[in-house]
Write a protein that holds these residues in place. Structure first.
Motif, PDB file in Angstrom:
ATOM      1  N   PHE A  65       0.691  -0.977  -0.137  1.00 23.63           N
ATOM      2  CA  PHE A  65      -0.022  -0.127   0.347  1.00 23.63           C
ATOM      3  C   PHE A  65       0.814   1.150  -0.046  1.00 23.63           C
ATOM      4  N   ILE A  66       2.252   1.559  -0.051  1.00 24.59           N
ATOM      5  CA  ILE A  66       3.218   2.008   0.334  1.00 24.59           C
ATOM      6  C   ILE A  66       3.150   3.060  -0.915  1.00 24.59           C
ATOM      7  N   SER A  68       0.521   3.030  -3.746  1.00 25.70           N
ATOM      8  CA  SER A  68      -0.098   4.923  -3.612  1.00 25.70           C
ATOM      9  C   SER A  68      -0.656   4.828  -2.519  1.00 25.70           C
ATOM     10  N   GLY A  69       0.523   5.211  -1.707  1.00 21.59           N
ATOM     11  CA  GLY A  69      -0.032   5.630   0.085  1.00 21.59           C
ATOM     12  C   GLY A  69       0.616   7.170  -0.232  1.00 21.59           C
ATOM     13  N   VAL A  70       2.182   6.658  -0.647  1.00 22.62           N
ATOM     14  CA  VAL A  70       2.238   8.184  -1.399  1.00 22.62           C
ATOM     15  C   VAL A  70       2.031   8.765  -2.336  1.00 22.62           C
ATOM     16  N   GLY A  71       0.933   8.245  -3.484  1.00 25.92           N
ATOM     17  CA  GLY A  71       0.969   9.085  -4.286  1.00 25.92           C
ATOM     18  C   GLY A  71      -0.633  10.189  -3.766  1.00 25.92           C
ATOM     19  N   ALA A  72      -1.332   9.267  -2.897  1.00 24.51           N
ATOM     20  CA  ALA A  72      -2.536  10.691  -1.712  1.00 24.51           C
ATOM     21  C   ALA A  72      -1.685  11.077  -1.475  1.00 24.51           C
ATOM     22  N   VAL A  73      -0.557  10.949  -0.830  1.00 32.92           N
ATOM     23  CA  VAL A  73      -0.376  12.480  -0.291  1.00 32.92           C
ATOM     24  C   VAL A  73       0.336  13.243  -0.939  1.00 32.92           C
TER      25      VAL A  73
ATOM     26  N   PHE B  45       1.612   4.272   7.248  1.00 33.92           N
ATOM     27  CA  PHE B  45       1.742   5.650   7.156  1.00 33.92           C
ATOM     28  C   PHE B  45       2.697   6.621   7.540  1.00 33.92           C
ATOM     29  N   VAL B  46       4.054   5.455   8.945  1.00 33.91           N
ATOM     30  CA  VAL B  46       5.097   6.032   8.704  1.00 33.91           C
ATOM     31  C   VAL B  46       6.152   5.532   7.463  1.00 33.91           C
ATOM     32  N   GLY B  47       5.953   4.173   6.634  1.00 31.56           N
ATOM     33  CA  GLY B  47       6.532   3.806   5.641  1.00 31.56           C
ATOM     34  C   GLY B  47       6.094   5.233   4.757  1.00 31.56           C
ATOM     35  N   VAL B  48       4.681   5.790   4.409  1.00 30.63           N
ATOM     36  CA  VAL B  48       4.319   6.784   3.423  1.00 30.63           C
ATOM     37  C   VAL B  48       5.150   8.211   3.782  1.00 30.63           C
ATOM     38  N   LEU B  49       5.215   8.082   4.510  1.00 31.46           N
ATOM     39  CA  LEU B  49       5.802   9.214   5.165  1.00 31.46           C
ATOM     40  C   LEU B  49       7.309   9.549   4.747  1.00 31.46           C
ATOM     41  N   LEU B  50       8.029   8.929   5.587  1.00 28.11           N
ATOM     42  CA  LEU B  50       9.159   8.273   5.133  1.00 28.11           C
ATOM     43  C   LEU B  50       9.602   8.879   3.613  1.00 28.11           C
TER      44      LEU B  50
END
Lengths: 125, 238
Positions: A65-66, A68-73, B45-50
Motif C-alpha cells: 500500500f505504500i 499508492s499511499g505516497v501518491g495520495a500524499v 503511515f510511517v512508510g509513506v511518511l518516510l
C-alpha cells in the motif's frame, strides 16, 4: 515460492481475461480470487505451496500500500478544499457500518449458541 | 570522481523507487513494533511518511519514484487472489451461523458503500472522490481494484481505506464496551466489515478469536462489495 507466484499471477490473469472477455463489471483480481476460491472448494484443500507461502506473504501486505499511499500524499492538493467534508464522510460512514452490522448481528444471533459465549466449544471451529 | 553525477543517476534509476519503498517499510515495521502496534503508527503511515519526506528532500517526482515502486504496486493484484486461501480456511466459522452472518455481511456491505458514497454526494464532492470513497470499507487491494475499475482515483481510495481502518481500530473497543456489544463475534465481524485490515489487526490484539472472525468478515466483504458496487453506484446515480 516459485509455484505460489505462478498460481497467484496465473489466477489473476485468468480473472482479468474472463472479466474482459465477458465484460463483467468486476476487477480481474477479484474474479481471480473467486476462481482460486472455487478451485480450493473443488479440490477440498489448499495445495501445499499455497498453504506454506501465502501466510508469510499476507503478513507483508501493507508493504504493497505504500506506493499508492505516497501518491495520495503527493496528490493531496486536490483533496485540500474538501478536507472537512471527507473527514465527516469517513468518520460517519465507518461508525455507521460498525454499529449497523453489530446491532443487526446481535438481533439475528439472539439465543444462538455463538453468543452464549461458551469459550470451551469455541476453538473446535 | 563526481559524486553529484552518481547521485543524479541513482535517484532516477528504475530500481531506486523499489529500494526506497522496501527500506521505508522495513524501518516502519521496526517503529511500529517498538510502539507496541499502535494503529496510528501503522507501518503504512510511517512508510509513506518516510518515502514522501525523502522524495521532497531529494526533489524526486512521483512518476520517477513509481518507475521502481510500480513493481510493488503490481503485486496488489496477485495479493488479492491470495486472499482466497485464508477465506477458504476460515469458512468453517461462517457455517456455524450461516444465515445471520450472510445477512449481516450483505447489510454491512451495502451500508459501507451507501453511507460513504451517499454522504459524498450529499456534500457535493466531485465524482472522482465519491467513486474513491465508495469502496472505503473493503481491504486496500480490493478497494484499489474497485476504484480503478469504477473511475475513482486508486491513490485516494488507498488513503480513505487506511484512514477508515485506523479510525475504526481506535474507536471500536471503547465504543463497543460502552454499548454492551463487546463480544468476539459482534466486535470481530463488524470490525472486519467496517475497518478491514487495520481493524482486523486491532481485533487480533483483543483476542485471537475476534481477529480470525474479523479476517473472515474482511474477505467476505471484499467479494460482497465488489459484486454489489456496480449495482449500488448505478442505483445511486453516481
Amino acid at each position: 515460492m516459485l509455484e505460489t507466484l505462478i498460481w497467484l499471477i496465473g489466477y489473476y490473469l485468468a480473472g482479468e481475461f474472463l472479466a474482459r472477455s465477458l465484460a463483467l463489471p468486476l476487477p480481474g483480481s477479484v474474479l481471480g480470487m473467486l476462481l482460486l476460491f472455487l478451485t480450493l472448494c473443488v479440490r477440498r484443500g489448499v495445495p501445499l505451496t499455497l498453504r506454506e507461502h501465502v501466510p508469510p506473504l499476507m503478513q507483508h501486505l501493507s508493504l504493497l500500500f505504500i506506493p499508492s499511499g505516497v501518491g495520495a500524499v503527493l496528490l493531496s492538493a486536490r483533496l485540500a478544499e474538501h478536507a472537512a467534508a471527507l473527514a465527516v464522510v469517513l468518520t460517519v460512514s465507518t461508525l455507521a457500518t460498525l454499529l449497523a452490522s453489530a446491532w443487526l448481528l446481535r438481533r439475528l444471533l439472539a439465543g444462538h449458541p455463538l453468543l452464549a459465549d461458551a469459550p470451551a466449544d469455541e476453538e473446535g471451529a | 570522481m563526481n559524486l553529484y553525477e552518481g547521485w543524479q543517476y541513482l535517484k532516477s534509476a528504475p530500481l531506486f523507487g523499489l529500494l526506497l519503498t522496501l527500506l521505508a517499510y522495513r524501518i516502519a515495521l521496526a517503529v511500529n513494533r517498538r510502539a507496541g502496534g499502535k494503529p496510528l503508527l501503522h507501518s503504512v503511515f510511517v512508510g509513506v511518511l518516510l518515502v514522501v519526506v525523502f522524495l521532497l528532500a531529494a526533489g524526486v517526482d512521483y512518476r520517477t519514484y513509481m518507475q521502481g515502486a510500480s513493481v510493488v504496486y503490481w503485486l496488489l493484484s496477485p495479493a488479492t487472489v491470495a486472499m482466497a486461501v485464508p477465506l477458504y480456511l476460515n469458512l468453517a466459522r461462517l457455517k456455524r451461523a450461516f444465515a445471520p452472518l450472510t445477512a449481516t455481511l450483505l447489510v454491512g456491505a451495502v451500508v459501507g458503500v451507501v453511507s460513504a458514497a451517499g454522504l459524498g454526494q450529499l456534500f457535493g464532492l466531485p465524482r472522482e472522490l465519491v467513486l474513491s470513497l465508495a469502496p472505503r470499507s473493503v481491504t486496500t487491494p480490493f478497494a484499489i481494484g474497485l476504484a480503478e475499475q469504477s473511475g475513482g482515483v486508486p491513490e485516494f481510495a488507498t488513503a480513505f481505506v487506511l484512514i477508515s481502518g485506523v479510525f475504526g481500530a481506535i474507536v471500536v473497543k471503547p465504543l463497543f464496551d460502552r454499548l454492551g456489544l463487546a463480544h468476539d463475534w459482534l466486535l470481530g465481524f463488524s470490525t472486519g466489515l467496517a475497518a478491514h485490515g487495520v481493524g482486523t489487526a486491532r481485533a487480533f490484539q483483543l483476542s485471537e478469536r475476534a481477529g480470525a472472525i474479523a479476517g473472515l468478515a474482511m474477505g467476505l466483504n471484499g467479494v460482497a462489495t465488489a459484486a454489489l458496487l456496480p449495482v449500488l453506484l448505478h442505483w445511486m446515480g453516481v
